[in-house]
Design an enzyme around this catalytic site. Sequence first.
Site, PDB file in Angstrom:
ATOM      1  CG  HIS A  75    -113.868 -28.390  -3.778  1.00 52.70           C
ATOM      2  ND1 HIS A  75    -113.132 -27.242  -3.651  1.00 52.70           N
ATOM      3  CD2 HIS A  75    -113.313 -29.077  -4.796  1.00 52.70           C
ATOM      4  CE1 HIS A  75    -112.169 -27.235  -4.562  1.00 52.70           C
ATOM      5  NE2 HIS A  75    -112.260 -28.328  -5.283  1.00 52.70           N
ATOM      6  CE1 TYR A 204    -114.096 -20.146   1.635  1.00 46.35           C
ATOM      7  CE2 TYR A 204    -114.360 -17.764   1.570  1.00 46.35           C
ATOM      8  CZ  TYR A 204    -114.714 -19.026   1.120  1.00 46.35           C
ATOM      9  OH  TYR A 204    -115.695 -19.152   0.157  1.00 46.35           O
ATOM     10  N   PRO A 296    -119.116 -11.221  -0.936  1.00 42.24           N
ATOM     11  CG  PRO A 296    -117.115 -10.790  -2.061  1.00 42.24           C
ATOM     12  CD  PRO A 296    -118.243 -10.113  -1.342  1.00 42.24           C
ATOM     13  CE  LYS A 300    -123.859 -19.818   1.486  1.00 41.13           C
ATOM     14  NZ  LYS A 300    -123.603 -21.147   0.904  1.00 41.13           N
ATOM     15  CE1 TYR A 387    -117.740 -21.324   1.615  1.00 45.21           C
ATOM     16  CE2 TYR A 387    -118.056 -23.339   0.350  1.00 45.21           C
ATOM     17  CZ  TYR A 387    -117.480 -22.090   0.497  1.00 45.21           C
ATOM     18  OH  TYR A 387    -116.658 -21.598  -0.492  1.00 45.21           O
TER      19      TYR A 387
HETATM   20  C1  PHB Z   1    -114.374 -17.387  -6.412  1.00 47.44           C
HETATM   21  O1  PHB Z   1    -113.825 -18.442  -6.743  1.00 47.44           O
HETATM   22  O2  PHB Z   1    -114.412 -16.404  -7.174  1.00 47.44           O
HETATM   23  C2  PHB Z   1    -114.934 -17.285  -5.046  1.00 47.44           C
HETATM   24  C3  PHB Z   1    -114.935 -18.397  -4.211  1.00 47.44           C
HETATM   25  C4  PHB Z   1    -115.448 -18.305  -2.944  1.00 47.44           C
HETATM   26  C5  PHB Z   1    -115.955 -17.110  -2.502  1.00 47.44           C
HETATM   27  C6  PHB Z   1    -115.982 -16.001  -3.328  1.00 47.44           C
HETATM   28  C7  PHB Z   1    -115.471 -16.085  -4.615  1.00 47.44           C
HETATM   29  O3  PHB Z   1    -116.438 -17.021  -1.230  1.00 47.44           O
END
Ligand code: PHB
Length: 396
Positions: A75, A204, A296, A300, A387
């Site tokens: 990605h 997000y 989360p 990271k 990121y």
């Molecule tokens: C996930 O796909 O579980 C996931 C992705 C991004 C995040 C946290 C969890 O920031």
Amino acid sequence: MALTRTQVGIIGSGPAGLLLSHLLHREGIESVILERRSRSYVEGRIRAGVLEQGTADLLREVGVAERMEREGLPHAGINLAFSERLERIDMAAHTGGKTVLIYGQTKVTRDLIRARLDAGAPLLFETPVVGIEGYLDAKPRLIYEQNGQRHELRCDFVAGCDGYHGIARRSVDPARLHTFEKTYPFGWLGLLADVPPAAEELIYVNHARGFALCSMRSPTRSRYYIQCDADDDVARWTDEAFWDELRRRLPPRVAEAVVTGPRLEMSIAPLRSFVAEPMRFGRLFLAGDAAHIVPPTGAKGLNLAASDVHYLARALAAHYREGRTDLLDRYSETALRRVWKAIRFSWWFTSVLHKFTDDPIDHRLQIAELDYITGSNAGRTMVAENYVGLPLEPFD
Ligand code: PHB
Ligand code: APR
């Protein structure tokens, strides 16, 4: 027959312990992994799924990347949704071409376990470590249990890769340990389902009702999250209630694209920042969640475990190869510099995306911040470079 002697005794077969064992193996250094849970338990845990480029490169370096190359989804961007807007951050464009790889931690763990066992290297399940002795002098010993019997594993070094609830950090004299902790008053309710993702890249979401995240594991498996109260109970949530609340928080076009389906798994993850300093006590080294936890937001956790063991493996290799101790001495401060920056990013990302209060000024300030960040080249670069993962320091 019980194992009694090795070079590096590793507690825990999460990503940190497993990856460390492979990095050491490549350097010709022996290790034994002792894991308290069963193999099926460890392989069944559902965790995040975003690998920084540096983490993917480490898996390549240890030769455990075949399935990741086949099934991982590169990605180059992520999306931020707020105020009915959807803003894409082109991570590759802001970082000289860096990307992340969508590949579940569950698969990473399974790949590392299989490669370790195929190589015939010691990885013992259902062998809890119940004592760590002598790590402040030159002869550390791990006391572990196997089939109800106690055994002793003598080591040159101990790697505490046993997660937040493990024994390694708790074995240290509290007077030598500085801990920093922030617990958030909310959690993430996550649902995994075999449905195609609503969008090609992660989204997000900042919404007046609370945070949401659209993520995925593959083109046919999606992972969604919504912010919930810290004391919420999964049993209260039907699949339908989850999908309804998720769609309410998404921009209309995305909400329409959500394909619903029955849960494969649903759980609540707490949000917490935690750091323990230092990460080294004599011949005991902490790595991964044993030393630090990130919320989360930004995914990271696994990536920090990977950068810790990258530094630790190099330090141990310099010791065995050349008798050097300088890298072992610098391990803690070097690992912690990167840890703190990831703690900062996850804290910042959590702060701008979640609902903290009912006071409308807090939401307006978050919208202004997201508007500023996405409207500024510097702001987009800040998000992008964090990121995809900050660079590892030279360490040799
Ligand atoms: C996930 O796909 O579980 C996931 C992705 C991004 C995040 C946290 C969890 O920031
Ligand atoms: N003896 C043996 N094993 C133990 C003991 C013990 N006394 N205590 C804990 N363990 C094991 C746990 O059962 C677990 O399998 O240590 C392992 C620690 O693994 P993780 O919790 O996965 O931690 P880590 O390897 O640091 O991985 C960090 O994985 O946990 C996620 O969110 C975390 O993404 C982050 C990454």
